[in-house]
Every structure is written in C-alpha cells, then in structure tokens.
Design an enzyme around this catalytic site. Structure first.
Site, PDB file in Angstrom:
ATOM      1  N   GLY A 231      -2.792   3.698   0.150  1.00 17.24           N
ATOM      2  CA  GLY A 231      -2.314   4.422   1.318  1.00 17.24           C
ATOM      3  C   GLY A 231      -3.430   5.065   2.131  1.00 17.24           C
ATOM      4  O   GLY A 231      -4.598   5.100   1.718  1.00 17.24           O
ATOM      5  N   HIS A 232      -3.050   5.609   3.287  1.00 21.44           N
ATOM      6  CA  HIS A 232      -4.045   6.162   4.206  1.00 21.44           C
ATOM      7  C   HIS A 232      -4.717   7.404   3.629  1.00 21.44           C
ATOM      8  O   HIS A 232      -4.132   8.185   2.899  1.00 21.44           O
ATOM      9  CB  HIS A 232      -3.432   6.453   5.574  1.00 21.44           C
ATOM     10  CG  HIS A 232      -2.297   7.425   5.574  1.00 21.44           C
ATOM     11  ND1 HIS A 232      -1.675   7.833   6.731  1.00 21.44           N
ATOM     12  CD2 HIS A 232      -1.667   8.087   4.582  1.00 21.44           C
ATOM     13  CE1 HIS A 232      -0.733   8.688   6.454  1.00 21.44           C
ATOM     14  NE2 HIS A 232      -0.704   8.862   5.149  1.00 21.44           N
TER      15      HIS A 232
END
Length: 351
Positions: free
Chosen positions: A243-244
């Site tokens: 994920g970011h």
C-alpha cells in the site's frame, strides 16, 4: 558450454577434492545429475542419496564430507554453506547459456524524443517510454512494457513483458520486475463526506533500491504525499500488494499473496510467509519473521518468529470453537463473579 571445477573454485571459493580440470556443464538435483553435472547437499537427510549420486562433483559441508566423502565417487567442493554456493554457481551457469536481448530499440516500440535510453539498453516490441524517462545502461525493457514520464530505471535492471512502471517512480540497479508487475499505481486514499468518497490525489512516488526482485502481478502503490520506499535487496514474490507510503527495509522477503496496508513500516531482514497480512500504520522491527496466513494487527518491537492464525480443524469442531470464542466475554464476567464469591466465602470462614 561448460566450465572447469577449478574455475568454479577460483570464482566462489571452497576446498576442491578431485580433478580441477574436470568440466561440468550445469547443476542438477542429486537424483538426476549425470557425469557432466554438479550437484549439492544442503540437507543431511539426503546423505545416502548424495553418496550414490552420479554427479561429476558434489558441493557439501565439511561435516557431510567427513561422513560420506569416502563413499562418493566424484569430485567434491567443500564449503560452509552449500546452498549459497549452489545459488552462485547456478547464476554462473545460467549466464553461460543466456540469450540476451540485443541492444537497441525495436521498430515497433515508442520512445518519446524527451526520454533518455542508454545505447546498451534493449527496448522490446510495442514498449512505450514516455517523456523524461531515463533507461540506464544494460537495461532490458520487455515487450509491451510502459515506462512513465520522468521515471528512472537503473543500470542492469530488467522489466519482463507487460510491466507498467508509472510516472516519476525510480528503481536502482540490477532489479528484476516480472510480467504484470505494476509500480506506482494510485494509493487507496479517499475522504468520506456524508457517505460519498472524495479522492485524495496520490502525488508521491515509489522509490526502489538496488538488487530488488518483484514478482509477477505484484503491485506497489505510490505515496499520497511522501514516497513509498522499497530498500536494497528486497525480494517480493508474485501477487503481493504494497500500500501507499509503506517503507520496506533492506533484504526483507515476502512470499506470494502477502498484503501490506498503507503507511506500514517494516524493518530490515524480515520474512513474511505466503498470504500474511499487515495492517496499516504499524511498525515492525528488524528480523521479524511472520508465518504464512498470519494477520499482523499490532506493531512488533522485538525480533523473532510470530504466528497468528487458528489451526485447521474439521468444520463442525471449528464452529464449536468459534461459539466458545464469541462467549468468552460473558464467561470472563461469570468467572470474575465466582472469584469474588469464593473470596467472600473464604474470608467469612477464616473469621
């Protein structure tokens, strides 16, 4: 095409017992190795098989050499870590037989006039290199790949067919990205207003270090504001989601289908078994090893082995256990009430 045993030892070390001029053409398993092969013994359970192997030479530890060396008919390379020696030798033989993509740009590829492609790099059919992108020396950009605007691909890095490497992302030297990998997709960032989701622009990058392997169909999201960081030597298997704004420490390895939610910070030299999950905004220390299928729901401050899944059981047994778990809270209250009652009765008896 082969090589002398003596040349292998000159390259990778070890102690050779046997003919240094003996030529071998490749590495094979103990059971399949023939007179032109070298094999290795890294598990003591296979000593008997190794002693009877038809391999021309065997890589093994000093302990195993002392136990089976006299029974084995071929040459021997004695080294403390046969598995690592095997890996390096396998790389060497693979390079001997490798057919490298020719340098240059395929006529069907599109390379923007504002991109920089080193003359020694190879750009395959129907690949797209957008404006401002930099392709380093010896890179291989496979068929159908897309390298976005202002992205940087370090020297010697290979993108297999159909990799998408989005704008402004960076990878260092000697990386490997397998087919279908997508680097720099938007992170999953939305603000909720009365049940309606408002997209938050994802303006960070993905920055990847040297010697990183990324498996097929693995995705790494760009950061929302700051960057998503993958440090040197990280190994990611197939179908992993990062994920970011995550930060993955150097030489950490993850098996297939691992999922890491946004803003998780993972230390160096960690390992994650297949399908392990890490919740967002957690911090995991260096040298943490998470078992397959485990759910990491809290930060981990100490190195060690961690496992968090319920053991497999027959469905009926699992349902009974689940029912007990659901009732634990009320059972706890009943036990506390009983403890108070027992304490009161004990006190009265003492009086």
């Amino acid at each position: 095409m082969g090589t002398r045993l003596g040349e292998l030892v000159e390259r990778f070390g070890g102690q050779l017992a046997g003919d240094a001029n003996l030529e071998v053409t490749g590495i094979a398993p103990l059971a399949d190795a023939g007179a032109s092969h070298i094999s290795f013994l890294s598990n003591s359970k296979f000593r008997a098989q190794a002693a009877q192997s038809g391999a021309a030479a065997l890589i093994l530890t000093p302990t195993d050499d002392a136990l089976i060396g006299a029974d084995y008919a071929g040459a021997r390379i004695v080294t403390p870590n046969p598995y690592v020696y095997f890996a390096r030798a396998a790389q060497f033989f693979a390079a001997l037989h490798e057919i490298r993509a020719p340098a240059g740009i395929h006529p069907s590829a599109f390379v923007d006039a504002g991109a920089q492609v080193d003359a020694s790099a190879s750009v395959g059919p129907h690949a797209v290199i957008e404006a401002g992108a930099v392709i380093g020396a010896g890179c291989i950009i496979g068929p159908g790949c897309v390298v976005g605007r202002d992205a940087v691909i370090g020297a010697g890095t290979q993108l297999f067919a159909n990799v998408t490497f989005h704008a402004r992302c960076v990878i260092g030297q000697r990386g490997i990205l397998h087919s279908g990998a997508v680097i720099g997709t938007d992170g999953f960032g939305f603000a909720n207003e009365g049940g309606v989701y408002i997209k938050i622009p994802q303006t960070g990058r993905v920055v990847i270090g040297d010697d990183v392997d990324i498996g097929a169909n693995t995705t790494i999201d760009r950061g929302a504001l700051a960057d998503t960081i993958i440090e040197d030597g990280v190994k990611l298997d197939n179908q992993i989601q990062i994920g970011h704004n995550c930060h993955i420490g150097a030489h950490t390895a993850m098996a297939g289908c691992v999922g890491v939610a946004g803003s998780a910070i993972i230390g160096k030299y960690c390992t994650f078994g297949g399908a392990a999950m890490v919740l967002g905004h957690l911090t995991i220390a260096d040298r943490v090893h998470v078992g397959s299928g485990s759910m990491v729901s809290r930060s981990i401050a100490e190195p060690g082995q961690y496992t968090g899944f319920y053991p497999l059981a027959k469905n009926a047994d699992w349902e009974k256990s689940a029912a007990i778990v659901r009732n634990l809270s009320s059972m706890r209250e009943k036990i506390r009430t009983l403890e108070k009652t027992i304490k009161t009765l004990t006190t009265q008896d003492e009086k």
